[in-house]
Design a protein around this motif. Structure first.
Motif, PDB file in Angstrom:
ATOM      1  N   VAL A 135      86.917  46.841  67.963  1.00 55.08           N
ATOM      2  CA  VAL A 135      86.403  46.577  66.615  1.00 55.08           C
ATOM      3  C   VAL A 135      86.252  45.073  66.522  1.00 55.08           C
TER       4      VAL A 135
ATOM      5  N   MET B 298      85.584  37.538  65.890  1.00 54.00           N
ATOM      6  CA  MET B 298      86.959  38.037  65.884  1.00 54.00           C
ATOM      7  C   MET B 298      87.012  39.417  66.520  1.00 54.00           C
ATOM      8  N   ILE B 299      88.075  39.647  67.253  1.00 56.59           N
ATOM      9  CA  ILE B 299      88.360  40.992  67.767  1.00 56.59           C
ATOM     10  C   ILE B 299      89.517  41.532  66.941  1.00 56.59           C
ATOM     11  N   TRP B 300      89.303  42.650  66.305  1.00 47.77           N
ATOM     12  CA  TRP B 300      90.350  43.226  65.437  1.00 47.77           C
ATOM     13  C   TRP B 300      91.112  44.358  66.120  1.00 47.77           C
ATOM     14  N   LEU B 301      90.524  44.914  67.151  1.00 45.96           N
ATOM     15  CA  LEU B 301      91.206  45.976  67.890  1.00 45.96           C
ATOM     16  C   LEU B 301      90.515  46.096  69.234  1.00 45.96           C
TER      17      LEU B 301
ATOM     18  N   LEU C 292      81.736  45.419  62.602  1.00 48.62           N
ATOM     19  CA  LEU C 292      81.859  45.538  61.154  1.00 48.62           C
ATOM     20  C   LEU C 292      81.174  44.392  60.419  1.00 48.62           C
TER      21      LEU C 292
ATOM     22  N   ARG D  36      84.529  43.028  55.917  1.00 46.39           N
ATOM     23  CA  ARG D  36      85.742  42.391  56.444  1.00 46.39           C
ATOM     24  C   ARG D  36      86.920  42.523  55.484  1.00 46.39           C
TER      25      ARG D  36
ATOM     26  N   PHE E  67      87.923  53.148  63.502  1.00 50.48           N
ATOM     27  CA  PHE E  67      86.665  53.714  63.007  1.00 50.48           C
ATOM     28  C   PHE E  67      85.867  54.295  64.163  1.00 50.48           C
TER      29      PHE E  67
END
Lengths: 153, 410
Positions: free
Chosen positions: A38, A49-52, A140, A143, A153
Motif C-alpha cells: 500500500v 510513502m509505503i504504508w504496508l 491510495l 490519506r 485493501f
C-alpha cells in the motif's frame, strides 16, 4: 491465450474474497512470489510513502494474527473497475490498472461511508493455466483513514 | 454489584488528583478556554526542519490555539512563522500545505510579502491609500519559532512566552543522545477522531492499556523488565517513561531487526510526553512523533510522523519503514488499536451520555502501570486552566478522602 475476461475476473474475485474475509481464498489467487504493498504520496512531506509491504508469507502471517488483535469489525467493500490490461511481450505477464473505492459499513445501523479511493496496480502471471497475482500495489489517493484498519485493501 | 444513579455520580474513593470529571473532555466552554490558556501559551510542534530543506520552502499549520500559520524558511535559512492571514481582507495567503515561495502573494488582491513577513507590495497602493497606509503598516503577524529537540520546528503564539528551552527543561534528556544527528521525516499522515485530544495524550501517557495490544503483551508485558519501567515527571507537565528490552522476536513476523537506532539498546523503547499534546516515541529503528490538534471538545486531528536518520542508506530506510508500518502505520497493529480505544472513549463520553468520572488511581511506585503520568498532566492542566480537573465547574462538592501522592520529578 488467457482471455481478458479471466484477467478481469481475477481482479474482481480477489476483492470479493477480501471483502468476505476469505483470506486463504485470496492467497490462492496469488503466485508464491506475490508481493503486496500500500503506497501513497504525501504532499506535506513531499515523499512517496509505503504504508504496508508484504510477501505472500508475510501477508498470511498478518491474516493469521488478525484474531489476536482488537480491530474495527465494520466490514468494507472494495468497488473495483478494471481500466486497462496490457500484456507484456514474452514475459507472460499482464499489467492491470483498476480504479478502487473502498466503502465502510457500520455494524450498528448499516450506514455506509466512503473510506478510501485509489487505484490497484496489479501484475498478473499468465504463463500457467490460470492467471495469478504476482504483484499488487494499492495506490491510495486517500490519506486520512480515521482510526485506520487492520485488513489490507 | 452494579450501582444506581446516586452511586454512579458519587466521587470516586481516591484523592482528588486521582480522577477527573469527564466534562473536561466534553465541554465546549472548556475547549475554548484551553485554546487560550493552554495552546495559546505553550510551545507546539508545527513541523520538522526536513520538511523545509530549502530557502523559501514553506509549510502551513493549523495551530491548536485556532490560528492558521505559515512556517517558512527565509533566504537567510532562518525559519519563521506567521499568521496565514492577509492583513488586508483576511484571506488565506497560502493554500497548499507545502511549497516554495520567494514572495507570498495573496490571490485576492495581490498584496505581497517576503519571508521575513514584510509587506513588499500593495497593488495600486498609492492610488488607493495615497500616503495614509503603506507597506510598513501591513506586515504579517509573526509568532515565535524555534528549531530544536530532534530538529522539530516549534511555534508559540504568545509573544510573552519564555524560550523553548525553558519550556522543555530537562524533559527530553533521555532522548538527547539519540537525536544529536540530522533526522528526516519519512512518514506523515493525519487522523481525525471524534474524541478529546487529552484522551489521546492520556493513551500516550499510560501503559496499562497494553492489555489492548497483543503486540505489546507478547513482546513486552510478558517479558522480564517490563514492570520495572518508571515514569518521571518534569516541570510544565511533561513526563517520560524509562526504557526496557522489548522482545520483538516474540511476535511472529517481527523477528528480523538489524538497523536499530544510534545509542538505543536493541529492543530499547523511550517515550516522552510533552504537554499538552505531543509525544516522542522511540522504539525499534524509528522515532514517532504525535501532535494532537483539537478541533473541538470531541474532535481532534492527530498528526503522525515517522522519522529516520537523514544519513540512511536506501536499505536502512526501507527497514525503518517496515518497522514503522508493523505497529504504527495506518494499517499497523498498534495504532489502529490505540485509535479504536480513544474513538470508543469519544462515543462513551459525548455530552449527555451521563459519563461522569475517569479514574487515574493506579499506584505502583510510578512503574509502568501506575497512572502517575496522567496525574502529572492534569496537575499542569489544572494549574494553567485555574480549574480543578476533578471539579472544573465547582459543581462536585465533597471532601477528598486522602491526600494525593506526588509524581517523582526529575
Amino acid at each position: 491465450m488467457i482471455p481478458k475476461q479471466s484477467i478481469d475476473e481475477l481482479i474482481y474475485r480477489s476483492c470479493m474474497r477480501l471483502d468476505a474475509k476469505d483470506f486463504s481464498g485470496f492467497l490462492e489467487l496469488c503466485d508464491p512470489a506475490f508481493r503486496y504493498s500500500v503506497t501513497a504520496f504525501s504532499p506535506e512531506i513531499r515523499k512517496e510513502m509505503i504504508w504496508l509491504e508484504h510477501d505472500k508469507a508475510g501477508l498470511k502471517l498478518l491474516f493469521d494474527n488478525l484474531p489476536r488483535h482488537n480491530s474495527d469489525h465494520s466490514p468494507i467493500t472494495r468497488h473495483v473497475t478494471v481500466y486497462t490490461v496490457e500484456r507484456e511481450g514474452d514475459a507472460g505477464n499482464a499489467r492491470v490498472v483498476s480504479g478502487l473505492q473502498v466503502f465502510k459499513t457500520a455494524l450498528d445501523g448499516g450506514e455506509t461511508t466512503l473510506f478510501a479511493v485509489g487505484k490497484l496496480y496489479d501484475t498478473v502471471k499468465l504463463d500457467g493455466g490460470t492467471p495469478l497475482l504476482v504483484d499488487r500495489n494499492v495506490r491510495l489517493d486517500t490519506r486520512m483513514l480515521g482510526i485506520g484498519y487492520h485488513i489490507p485493501f | 454489584m452494579s450501582r444506581n444513579a446516586i452511586q454512579w455520580h458519587q466521587k470516586p474513593g481516591f484523592p482528588d488528583t486521582h480522577y477527573v470529571d469527564t466534562s473536561i473532555y466534553t465541554s465546549e466552554e472548556l475547549f475554548r478556554e484551553e485554546q487560550v490558556k493552554v495552546f495559546g501559551k505553550c510551545w507546539i510542534i508545527a513541523c520538522h526542519e526536513s520538511e523545509l530543506p530549502n530557502a523559501f520552502d514553506y509549510r502551513t499549520f493549523q495551530h491548536p490555539a485556532g490560528v492558521p500559520l505559515i512556517v517558512v524558511r527565509g533566504e537567510d535559512m532562518k525559519v519563521r512563522a506567521f499568521y496565514n492571514i492577509c492583513p488586508h481582507r483576511g484571506n488565506t495567503l497560502l493554500y497548499d500545505p507545502v511549497g516554495n515561495a520567494k514572495r507570498i502573494t495573496c490571490i485576492f488582491h495581490a498584496w505581497s510579502f517576503d519571508t521575513k513577513g514584510s509587506c513588499t507590495d500593495i497593488s495600486r497602493g498609492k492610488e488607493g491609500y495615497q500616503e495614509r497606509f503603506k507597506c510598513e503598516d501591513a506586515g504579517l503577524r509573526e509568532v515565535k519559532a524555534s528549531i530544536g529537540y530532534g530538529g522539530f520546528v516549534w511555534v508559540n503564539t504568545d509573544d510573552e512566552s519564555g524560550s523553548l528551552q525553558e519550556y522543555i527543561g530537562d524533559a527530553l534528556g533521555m532522548l538527547e543522545e539519540h537525536m544529536n544527528m540530522p533526522l528526516e521525516v519519512f512518514h506523515y499522515h493525519k487522523a481525525v477522531v471524534d474524541t478529546n485530544y487529552k484522551l489521546w495524550h492520556d493513551t500516550n501517557s499510560e501503559f496499562y492499556h497494553d492489555y489492548m495490544h497483543y503486540f505489546n503483551r507478547i513482546t513486552g508485558m510478558l517479558q522480564p523488565g517490563y514492570f520495572d519501567r518508571k515514569y518521571t515527571g518534569y516541570p510544565n507537565g511533561h513526563a517520560s517513561v524509562g526504557s526496557m528490552s522489548v522482545r520483538y522476536d516474540k511476535y511472529e513476523g517481527s523477528k528480523n531487526r538489524s538497523v536499530g537506532w544510534p545509542g538505543l539498546a536493541p529492543g530499547g523503547w523511550i517515550l516522552i510526553d510533552i504537554f499538552p499534546g505531543m509525544t516522542y516515541n522511540l522504539r525499534t529503528s524509528v522515532l514517532r512523533m504525535d501532535t494532537a490538534i483539537p478541533l473541538g471538545p470531541n474532535k481532534v486531528v492527530i498528526e503522525f510522523r515517522g522519522l529516520g536518520l537523514k544519513s540512511d542508506t536506501p536499505a536502512e530506510r526501507a527497514e525503518r519503514i517496515r518497522d514503522h508500518n508493523t505497529i504504527w502505520g495506518p494499517f499497523g497493529r498498534n495504532l489502529h488499536e490505540d485509535l479504536l480505544g480513544v474513538h470508543g472513549q469519544g462515543i462513551a463520553m459525548r455530552e449527555g451520555t451521563d459519563s461522569k468520572w475517569v479514574i487515574h488511581g493506579r499506584e505502583e511506585n510510578m512503574t509502568i502501570h501506575d497512572e502517575g503520568g496522567m496525574r502529572h498532566f492534569y496537575a499542569e492542566w489544572s494549574r494553567r486552566m485555574g480549574r480543578k480537573a476533578y471539579d472544573p465547574f465547582g459543581t462536585n462538592p465533597g471532601a477528598s478522602p486522602a491526600p494525593a501522592k506526588k509524581l517523582a520529578t526529575a
